[in-house]
Design a protein around this motif. Structure first.
Motif: not given
Length: 485
Positions: A53, A238, A257
């Motif tokens: 990320v 995100s 995730s």
């Protein structure tokens, strides 16, 4: 000027070759997911995804918008016989951005890992992650040049060679070393290094050190707008993982995730192949008199093909995924991934709907829309995560991209009218969401056995064929099948 049919054929042909080749790196990451969930602890898997990320956020800034600048201005420069100037200028900018990222990551890695991730053992993986991603900036620029020159076979061979090396190194480090979290990043650095060297060697005739100041100025000004838009766009797609970490835990980041990464199968197999060819194609034919009609049809076909892919994954995918990820703590990921796929479908809409903004250089609006998206995404996650748990982030992800797509359409339509087939688009999405509810939220056992899945599949195909494909399209399909016999 190519006809509509010829352009669609070109989109499909080069989409399959370039798009799928470019997606192989992401596909490899997905293939390795079962090994990651096996060899990483839940916290390690969550930390690994937090590194991705952070790297994704850095990528939106440090690539300096270079490949987007090349995509926007290549044909303008080519018409003037100055394509070497824009190719070289954007490449040097992307290399500079990559070097800057690597230098900063070496300096800041201990601080970020110790005080934000609360685990100093991620310091080396952090630096390797940033280095591997930094190498993608010039690779992306040179890959775009290959698409313009239609050198698909060369790119396929080089990419496959790099991926084989990546796979071997990653597996070896995972199985035979103690630095397991480093494995995917070591593989990435090695494969990207080989790919970049091969691309530079192949493109040496297209490069020059004598780039005009005007080109650098265009690159920096236009790139700055793209960077701002990309950063904000990445943020509302995100930031949910950052909010999950702060509101719940790093382990919950790992659970979310996994569902997110499974959902990215759509991005790998559908969205990336589509957008990698669509981006230059829409600029190449931007002055065509039937361009609005072409874009209208592309929106419908893209949505129909995407919905069909997502429904197939929902109907037949869970049994396979349960074998790949048998750990009970990841079971909720099976409800998350279809929503991520639908969200990325809407994200693909933005690349179609924003044509008026893109062709008229009105990129300030592409920064406004993500700001609204960030507020919606973060606000709803902060409000709903404590009460409903990690799965709610996937619903928010999907909703945020839907709102963004509609906003971009309304704004872009002021500069370029797109007469979209809203009836067909809405019918496709109603079908897709209805089947998600049936398969994931309603406890009907018959929908999950073989006969039930077969019935749903046949119903979906008949519904699309009878109600969503018009007479002219059926005629062309019949003629194509007859011609191929």
């Amino acid at each position: 000027m190519l006809s509509l049919g010829q352009r669609l054929k070109q989109l499909l042909k080069h989409g399959v070759i370039f798009g799928l080749t470019s997606s192989l790196q992401s596909a490899l990451a997905f293939i390795l997911l079962p090994l990651y969930t096996k060899y990483f602890s839940l916290n390690e898997f969550g930390g690994y995804n937090m590194l991705l990320v952070i790297a994704g956020a850095c990528n939106t800034v440090f690539y300096l918008g270079a490949s987007s600048v090349l995509g926007r201005f290549y044909y303008d420069y080519k018409e003037k016989g100055k394509d070497q100037d824009i190719v070289s200028g954007t490449l040097w900018l992307s290399i500079f951005g990559g070097i800057l990222l690597i230098g900063l990551s070496v300096l800041l890695a201990p601080l970020i890992c110790t005080y934000y991730l609360k685990d100093s053992s991620f310091t080396i993986p952090f630096v390797l992650c940033m280095a591997g991603n930094a190498l993608t900036y010039p690779i992306t620029t040179l890959t775009l040049l290959l698409r313009y020159k239609k050198k698909s076979f060369f790119y396929l061979i080089v990419t496959l060679t790099g991926l084989c090396l990546n796979f071997i190194i990653t597996i070896s480090v995972l199985m035979f070393s103690e630095i397991k979290v480093c494995a995917p990043f070591i593989g990435l650095v090695c494969s990207n290094t080989i790919l970049l060297l091969a691309l530079l060697f192949n493109s040496k005739k297209d490069l020059t050190l004598n780039v005009s100041k005007e080109t650098y100025k265009i690159g920096l000004v236009f790139g700055a707008q793209i960077v701002l838009s990309s950063l904000l766009g990445y943020a509302y797609g995100s930031l949910d993982k950052f909010v999950i970490k702060e509101t719940l835990s790093v382990a919950d980041v790992g659970i979310y995730s996994l569902g997110y990464r499974i959902g990215c199968l759509y991005q790998i197999l559908i969205y990336l192949p589509f957008v990698l060819v669509w981006a230059p194609l829409r600029m190449e034919y931007r002055k065509s008199p039937d361009n609005a009609f072409f874009i209208k049809k592309i929106a419908s076909y893209y949505t129909m093909g995407s919905a069909l892919f997502i429904i197939v994954c929902m109907v037949w995918g869970n049994d396979i995924l349960l074998m790949l990820f048998p750990q009970q703590e990841y079971i909720i990921s099976l409800q998350i991934y279809p929503l991520i796929m639908i969200g990325y479908l809407f994200y693909g809409w933005t690349d179609i709907f924003n044509f008026g903004i893109y062709v008229n250089n009105k990129f300030v609006y592409q920064s406004i829309v993500p700001i609204v998206g960030v507020v919606i995404n973060c606000g709803l996650n902060v409000l709903l995560l404590p009460k409903y748990g990690v799965a709610v982030s996937a619903y928010i992800f999907m909703f945020t991209y839907f709102v963004a797509a509609l906003m971009l359409f309304v704004i872009s339509n002021k500069y370029y009218k797109l007469p979209l087939e809203w009836g067909r688009l809405s019918s496709i999405m109603v079908l897709c969401i209805t089947e998600f509810i049936l398969l994931n939220l309603v406890n009907i056992s018959v929908a999950h056995n073989f006969l039930g899945k077969l019935f749903i599949s046949i119903f979906t195909l008949l519904f699309m064929w009878l109600l969503l494909v018009d007479k002219d399209e059926k005629k062309h399909i019949y003629a194509y099948i007859k011609k191929r016999q």
